[in-house]
Scaffold this active site. Structure first.
Site, PDB file in Angstrom:
ATOM      1  N   LYS D  96     -15.689  -2.163 -76.688  1.00 32.17           N
ATOM      2  CA  LYS D  96     -14.711  -1.702 -77.676  1.00 32.17           C
ATOM      3  C   LYS D  96     -14.885  -2.563 -78.924  1.00 32.17           C
ATOM      4  O   LYS D  96     -14.638  -3.778 -78.889  1.00 32.17           O
ATOM      5  CB  LYS D  96     -13.291  -1.851 -77.122  1.00 32.17           C
ATOM      6  CG  LYS D  96     -12.213  -1.572 -78.173  1.00 32.17           C
ATOM      7  CD  LYS D  96     -10.801  -1.648 -77.605  1.00 32.17           C
ATOM      8  CE  LYS D  96      -9.770  -1.814 -78.730  1.00 32.17           C
ATOM      9  NZ  LYS D  96      -8.403  -1.954 -78.220  1.00 32.17           N
ATOM     10  N   GLY D 157       0.481  -3.597 -80.788  1.00 36.82           N
ATOM     11  CA  GLY D 157       1.643  -4.289 -80.249  1.00 36.82           C
ATOM     12  C   GLY D 157       2.949  -3.992 -80.962  1.00 36.82           C
ATOM     13  O   GLY D 157       3.979  -4.553 -80.629  1.00 36.82           O
ATOM     14  N   ALA D 183      -3.630   1.587 -79.516  1.00 36.11           N
ATOM     15  CA  ALA D 183      -2.794   0.684 -80.315  1.00 36.11           C
ATOM     16  C   ALA D 183      -1.500   1.326 -80.794  1.00 36.11           C
ATOM     17  O   ALA D 183      -1.498   2.437 -81.303  1.00 36.11           O
ATOM     18  CB  ALA D 183      -3.538   0.148 -81.527  1.00 36.11           C
ATOM     19  N   GLY D 184      -0.410   0.610 -80.619  1.00 36.54           N
ATOM     20  CA  GLY D 184       0.870   1.019 -81.176  1.00 36.54           C
ATOM     21  C   GLY D 184       1.759   1.805 -80.246  1.00 36.54           C
ATOM     22  O   GLY D 184       2.936   2.022 -80.546  1.00 36.54           O
ATOM     23  N   ASN D 205      -1.644  -1.542 -73.899  1.00 35.61           N
ATOM     24  CA  ASN D 205      -1.558  -2.841 -73.241  1.00 35.61           C
ATOM     25  C   ASN D 205      -0.139  -3.391 -73.329  1.00 35.61           C
ATOM     26  O   ASN D 205       0.587  -3.401 -72.347  1.00 35.61           O
ATOM     27  CB  ASN D 205      -2.567  -3.807 -73.895  1.00 35.61           C
ATOM     28  CG  ASN D 205      -2.641  -5.161 -73.210  1.00 35.61           C
ATOM     29  OD1 ASN D 205      -1.742  -5.583 -72.500  1.00 35.61           O
ATOM     30  ND2 ASN D 205      -3.736  -5.865 -73.417  1.00 35.61           N
ATOM     31  N   THR D 206       0.279  -3.771 -74.551  1.00 35.61           N
ATOM     32  CA  THR D 206       1.570  -4.433 -74.714  1.00 35.61           C
ATOM     33  C   THR D 206       2.736  -3.575 -74.202  1.00 35.61           C
ATOM     34  O   THR D 206       3.710  -4.115 -73.673  1.00 35.61           O
ATOM     35  CB  THR D 206       1.815  -4.766 -76.200  1.00 35.61           C
ATOM     36  OG1 THR D 206       0.680  -5.469 -76.692  1.00 35.61           O
ATOM     37  CG2 THR D 206       3.045  -5.629 -76.377  1.00 35.61           C
TER      38      THR D 206
END
Lengths: 255, 255, 255, 255
Positions: D96, D157, D183-184, D205-206
């Site tokens: 990535k 995040g 993301a986001g 992830n987050t």
């Protein structure tokens, strides 16, 4: 031209008079807003106590139509009592019905609002109920004979702007009387959006009185209401998924 | 005051000149908009053919700063060629870099836009690139030395308004040069929103030229840009989940 | 576990039975949805005419709790009559109060909905009123003693999803009884959003029956309701303006 | 089935491994997510230091395809160096590409991302660049030959979800390779929305590791990705302004 009952107004911005830093700023904000309708809480005005300072004494009341509200009422009966107090002052025959059902959201109680409106109409008031954006409730109020409907954009003083443009537009579409978007306005763009939906006017207070510079914000709101109204009348372009060249190249003789 | 390179403007509304119903409506719309910057596609203007009718002949060119664009270019080289053509006319030294990467969305090609901007800066132009709302690309353009950044609100002529207020506000926050929101504006509320985000100006065309009444819409846009700017400067109230009474009842002596 | 009156359900998806392409698709959709509550319009069911084909005959009715609705009623009296018809069939003692105030929006009439709910509670029904997202009206209904509140996300069958997440969340916050988001759901994301707001369940029909593949959509909705519920229970991260690295580099020994 | 380069995956959820409370929770979350692709920052992994504890030792690596990322790189050259380190471990040939242009937003640098992708393709990597939602940049990356595009929904995040559904859908529409929204993401509804737009997968992830209950949130995300995918495949109903009865009353024999 905004017509409410027998009255006509050039301005479509109705301004509340609560919580300004001081009377001087308030007067300047009122001036630049060019509003013709000032709203205020009857219970906060010392209209029967000439010894007390009072915003209404600071301004040339003859220049404005006063729209007292029944803030503080939790029942139709109290709202009617407040309205009569206001009328007894001789200053006004319009009343903004405001019957709050919950202290946290300050959202209106639909049943008491309906009842108060009905009672005040019988008493001969020019009645403008502050209501939720419930479409059928707005219809019920209109069927009673109220002179304008004032659905909230979002909770009073929240600055959240127009949370539900669909309901506001459905209310506007069905109404034969003026629709004034009231409560929740945070910025000029919110005013413009309300007017572009076809609202007949906007009522706001905290968005101006609570701004860092209330006078400049009053000017901004005045311009935004005009912009939104002209935009509505001018007929906007449709929204499209794809682009359309503003400078189309087809059929051109190119270098 | 909007400053772009050596120029200063009172108006923060930049107006495109494409696709008006006719020259008369166009002139009236330009007048009421009070714009000081007119943009047009070089390749659509017959600036070297005096026998052809031409919008620029209809207006008092000395009253406006002209901002030709490179519409039609798909590469940096073509954009530079178009820009030089425009400059050779003696009418302007500003150029809106417009290098389109896709005919369906008319979204800008980031690499060619960067290259064209770099080449045009070396040639001494006042360079205003039309770009996407990619935050880092905007930074790259600023680092090159462009005189303003013009991120799109949504695809050209789509009327979708500001799809990504976050990116626009991040671009505005990081920029030391003017940010002009360009493309996709549909209504006055969109203008106000862009300005409330802190944009230095708005460039639009189809939203006015394609309105049912372009002249009234031009007025609406002028007012909305002013409203949004004043609103930005005035410092809006925060958004809150719950209500705040504009007419608080605490501490009142009640009837 | 969703509890409505005396009943408990594992599934938080309530499914309507109208307008499926045919009974076979409907049965398969109902199966994969794993719903435990089926809603239907009493007036469309030939529950007293055994000679007529009827969806209820196709399924194992003992596996589902039936939730007849009073669609077609414009007054409380008619709603009550329809409800009694349904109860007389012996199939159900729950009733979805649906009193429509306007044929174009199919939005509920607040006053007749209140009245019908009150009357049906007196008759001993388990009462679930379909209502608007008016926060105070929802409170009024709860104060009457209804067993669940079913605010609409947007107009019935419109597929617009959740237009006003604020009001739904305020209703959920204040309610001590289950809140089932009803009407307007268009896609799985709408279901997940409703459940993440804290709704106790979702009722939908057209979003499944009108999908290109109703059976697959029924599965999607089942999963989305579960996803949203688990997401709600799991406690989501806050929204922030700026980024937070998921792979923070601080304090690392770097190569 | 999601195909990236030579690999095929049943699961469309790609999971990051950063910032879990502890390895046990992380392992449980990974398990219930049913992900088949784990992403991690090469620079945070002590893949060459067997003495250090390491998440990769806790799991059965043979069950997952590893997708190391180049987090920490600000230039293409550093990204390539990090990628080669990862490959040298013998654990993976996918990479990535993550070249961050700004520490506050963690948004990707478009030019360095393009350069890094080109260099890594020449080195024979399976290349998945994390990019902005710039539509033309995504096209450029695809033209280079990358194996999937990973546009961000909002800053890493931030939990803001999908800020610009238009650009994501335009990227998906034009792409011939997989589009993974990265993301986001904040909640299950965000996952469902991404998949309903037609994305081939979601990387997050987050939203899981930072949830109050990461394991339950991992389950929620798994279900939401499936719900969104099935919803996309099932063909949703159109959005309409007005209502459509799910229980139409026309043509009925009424009591």
């Amino acid at each position: 031209m905004l017509k409410i009952g027998p009255y006509e107004f050039q301005s479509r911005l109705l301004l509340g008079t609560g919580k300004f830093p001081n009377y001087k700023v308030q007067k300047m904000a009122v001036d630049v807003s060019e509003t013709q309708v000032l709203t205020f809480a009857v219970r906060r005005m010392n209209i029967f106590e000439p010894s007390q300072p009072n915003f209404l004494e600071m301004i040339d009341v003859s220049r404005y139509k006063l729209l007292p509200n029944t803030a503080g009422a939790k029942t139709a009966e109290v709202a009617v009592r407040i309205a009569k107090l206001a009328k007894a002052s001789g200053l006004c025959d319009m009343i903004k019905v405001e019957v709050i059902g919950d202290p946290k959201t300050l959202l209106p109680d639909p049943i008491e609002t309906l009842r108060a409106s009905e009672m005040l109409l019988r008493e001969g008031f020019i009645v403008l109920p502050y209501t939720s954006d419930d479409v059928l409730l707005a219809k019920r109020l209109e069927d009673l004979g109220v002179h304008a409907i004032m659905p909230g954009a979002s909770p009073i003083g929240s600055g959240q702007g127009i949370v539900n443009p669909l309901n506001l537009s459905l209310i506007i579409e069905q109404a034969q009387i003026p629709v004034i978007v009231d409560a929740g306005i945070g910025s000029p763009a919110d005013c413009a959006t309300a007017m572009e939906l076809g609202a007949d006017g906007v009522l706001l207070n905290t968005a101006v009185s609570g701004a860092a510079d209330p006078v400049k914000m009053a000017l901004a709101m005045k311009l935004a209401v005009e912009a939104g109204r002209y935009g509505y009348e001018a007929g906007r372009i449709p929204r499209k998924r794809y682009a359309t060249a503003s400078s189309p190249m087809e059929g051109m003789i190119t270098s």
